[in-house]
Design a protein around this motif. Structure first.
Motif, short mmCIF file in Angstrom:
data_model
loop_
_atom_site.label_atom_id
_atom_site.label_comp_id
_atom_site.label_asym_id
_atom_site.label_seq_id
_atom_site.Cartn_x
_atom_site.Cartn_y
_atom_site.Cartn_z
N TYR A 10 41.87 47.39 35.96
CA TYR A 10 41.06 46.95 34.83
C TYR A 10 39.81 47.81 34.73
O TYR A 10 38.97 47.80 35.63
CB TYR A 10 40.71 45.47 35.04
N GLU A 12 36.50 48.45 32.71
CA GLU A 12 35.53 47.89 31.76
C GLU A 12 34.14 48.15 32.30
O GLU A 12 33.83 47.78 33.43
CB GLU A 12 35.76 46.38 31.59
N GLY A 21 36.74 39.02 31.83
CA GLY A 21 38.09 39.53 31.99
C GLY A 21 38.65 39.26 33.38
O GLY A 21 39.82 38.86 33.53
N VAL A 33 43.60 42.10 40.72
CA VAL A 33 42.95 43.03 39.78
C VAL A 33 41.99 43.94 40.53
O VAL A 33 41.16 43.47 41.30
CB VAL A 33 42.19 42.25 38.68
N HIS A 35 38.97 46.14 39.59
CA HIS A 35 38.06 46.43 38.49
C HIS A 35 37.34 47.75 38.75
O HIS A 35 36.85 47.99 39.85
CB HIS A 35 37.03 45.30 38.33
N CYS A 54 47.87 48.97 33.44
CA CYS A 54 46.45 49.32 33.32
C CYS A 54 45.90 48.71 32.04
O CYS A 54 46.54 48.75 30.99
CB CYS A 54 46.28 50.84 33.26
N LEU A 55 44.70 48.17 32.15
CA LEU A 55 43.99 47.58 31.04
C LEU A 55 42.66 48.30 30.93
O LEU A 55 41.78 48.13 31.77
CB LEU A 55 43.80 46.08 31.31
#
Length: 138
Positions: A10, A12, A21, A33, A35, A54-55
């Motif tokens: 993730y 961000e 999120g 996750v 991050h 993948c985000l």
């Protein structure tokens, strides 16, 4: 049998959005996750974390989500990992461009945290169906 989605990378950079999120994905969705707050951190973490999906945000302080996507696609282990963009920069022509660049789906910000995990699971299910279309007819 389709593979269960467990590991999400993730990316961000905005702390408040990342917190929401992460709560949505980890606490509500039960995902593991990783991050990352910068594109370079996501690139550096990719090979060791081995995400299934993948985000990525698009607009980042160092390099764009599109540039991160390009680097990951060049890695042998990154060629087939589905990438989803989660961005406010999501007009129809932008979404079309992202898909042309290899993004599987676009989640528009602001997103609904209560629905995020289900949305990600549905994207994963579509990816699995595309990877193994005969599994659906068995």
């Amino acid at each position: 049998m389709p593979e269960e989605l467990k590991r999400i990378l993730y990316l961000e950079d905005v702390g408040e959005i990342a917190e929401i999120g992460l709560m949505a994905l980890e606490d509500l969705g039960g995902f593991l996750v990783k991050h990352c707050a910068t594109g370079q951190e996501a690139i550096d973490s990719f090979a060791t974390f081995k995400p299934q999906l993948c985000l990525f945000d698009v607009m980042l302080p160092d390099i764009s989500g599109l540039e991160v996507l390009e680097v990951i696609r060049a890695m042998p282990e990154g060629a087939d990992v589905p990438v989803v963009f989660m961005t406010a920069k999501a007009q129809s022509h932008e979404q079309e461009h992202y898909r042309e660049c290899g993004v599987m789906e676009v989640i528009v910000k602001p997103f609904n945290p209560l629905q995020l995990s289900d949305h990600v699971r549905s994207i994963w299910a579509a990816h699995q169906a595309n990877q193994n279309p005969t599994a659906l007819s068995a």
